[in-house]
Design an enzyme around this catalytic site. Structure first.
Site, PDB file in Angstrom:
ATOM      1  N   HIS A 107      76.035  27.195  32.946  1.00 33.15           N
ATOM      2  CA  HIS A 107      76.785  28.386  32.545  1.00 33.15           C
ATOM      3  C   HIS A 107      77.603  28.042  31.306  1.00 33.15           C
ATOM      4  CE1 HIS A 107      80.927  30.176  32.629  1.00 33.15           C
ATOM      5  NE2 HIS A 107      80.212  31.271  32.535  1.00 33.15           N
ATOM      6  N   VAL A 110      81.882  31.704  25.640  1.00 29.87           N
ATOM      7  CA  VAL A 110      82.904  31.594  24.595  1.00 29.87           C
ATOM      8  C   VAL A 110      83.320  33.007  24.217  1.00 29.87           C
ATOM      9  CG1 VAL A 110      82.355  29.319  23.643  1.00 29.87           C
ATOM     10  CG2 VAL A 110      81.066  31.297  22.870  1.00 29.87           C
TER      11      VAL A 110
END
Length: 308
Positions: A107, A110
């Site tokens: 995973h 940002v």
């Protein structure tokens, strides 16, 4: 503190989405299908999904840019000063669920968030990170993953890796199970301490390093033979992934509370999963070794924090 440049962040995020998809396609041999969507309250995104691939059972790499005039409860609960401000949130979020039980799920996220109000300075921050969820432990993979994360942090401040690693260990933890989701990585939020320009460079360092952390692991594990028992254990452990995302994940809650696109928000869920009542692995099995030797938080790479 330098002025936030929203367009620069958008441009970077779209380029990051392209680069990650291209790298994963090169490993899988399949293609991501793009689905562009609009949000009634403002904004939209590009969801890219690769399903039923040779290597990737289900993977999604999503870009979203949403905005609105009212903050959701998930944001104002820990930042009450944001109430009454309009907001913009943009980011790239991905989850990759491989076919092979020996290849870990990964995973990455940002994001950039900014809340504005006329006559007042904007409130903004970056956040994100990445974490790894193996089903069968491999110390070499764990060291590589964490070393890559540390290398992305160290040019900015040697205290960042241990600080954000601990945050990741604490965050991706299933309290009701009293166990970690995986072997961690990095997690940071509300990050603006370097000013906009340098904070943005830090975000880029983290975002760009993800594929260098994950691609070699996926490539090395994708063709390992596996048994039905190992496949069933993978599906069992995926249940923990689902539990975390639906109970604790702040991004999931934010997306649902802001009227985001449900299909994209829940893209992170695996296509197949199983729950088994009171499962107990054999003491010396590889399945028990995962729980005993890999899931408890630990230092995978040495850290030495020097005075700045």
């Amino acid at each position: 503190m330098s002025t936030p440049n929203k367009q620069a962040v958008i441009d970077y995020l779209l380029n990051l989405q392209n680069n990650i998809c291209e790298a994963l396609q090169n490993i899988d041999g399949g293609k991501f299908i793009e689905d562009t969507w609009q949000r009634d309250e403002g904004g939209g995104g590009k969801s890219r999904v690769l399903a039923g691939g040779h290597v990737i059972e289900k993977g999604g790499v999503n870009f979203s840019h949403v905005f609105g005039d009212k903050m959701p409860a998930s944001a104002t609960a820990h930042r009450p000063e944001l109430a009454g401000r309009n907001f913009e949130a943009m980011g790239v979020s991905l989850v990759i669920h491989p076919n092979n039980p020996h290849a870990p799920t990964s995973h990455m996220n940002v994001r950039f968030f900014i809340a504005e109000k006329e006559g007042e300075a904007p409130v903004w921050w970056f956040g994100g990170g990445y974490d790894l969820t193996p089903y069968y432990g491999d110390k070499k993979d764990c060291v590589h993953w964490h070393q890559t994360a540390k290398d992305a942090c160290d040019p900015f401040d040697q205290s960042y890796y241990p600080r954000f690693k601990k945050w990741c260990d604490d965050y991706f933890y299933l309290k009701h199970r009293d166990e970690a989701r995986g072997i961690g990585g990095l997690f940071f939020d509300d990050f603006n301490e370097l000013g906009f320009d340098k904070s943005f460079l830090f975000l880029q360092s983290i975002g760009d390093s993800y594929i260098h952390a994950y691609a070699p692991i996926l490539d090395n594990k994708k063709d390992i033979p596996y048994t039905d028992k190992e496949r069933n254990f993978q599906l069992y452990r995926r249940g923990r992934y689902v539990e975390f995302n639906l109970v604790f994940d702040r991004g999931t809650l934010f997306g649902l509370q802001t009227g985001g696109r449900t299909e994209s928000i829940l893209m992170s869920l695996p296509p197949l999963v199983r729950w088994e009542y009171n499962y107990q692995p054999d003491e010396n099995s590889a399945e028990n070794i995962l729980a005993r030797d890999f899931l408890p938080a630990q230092e995978w790479v040495p850290t030495e924090v020097t005075e700045q």
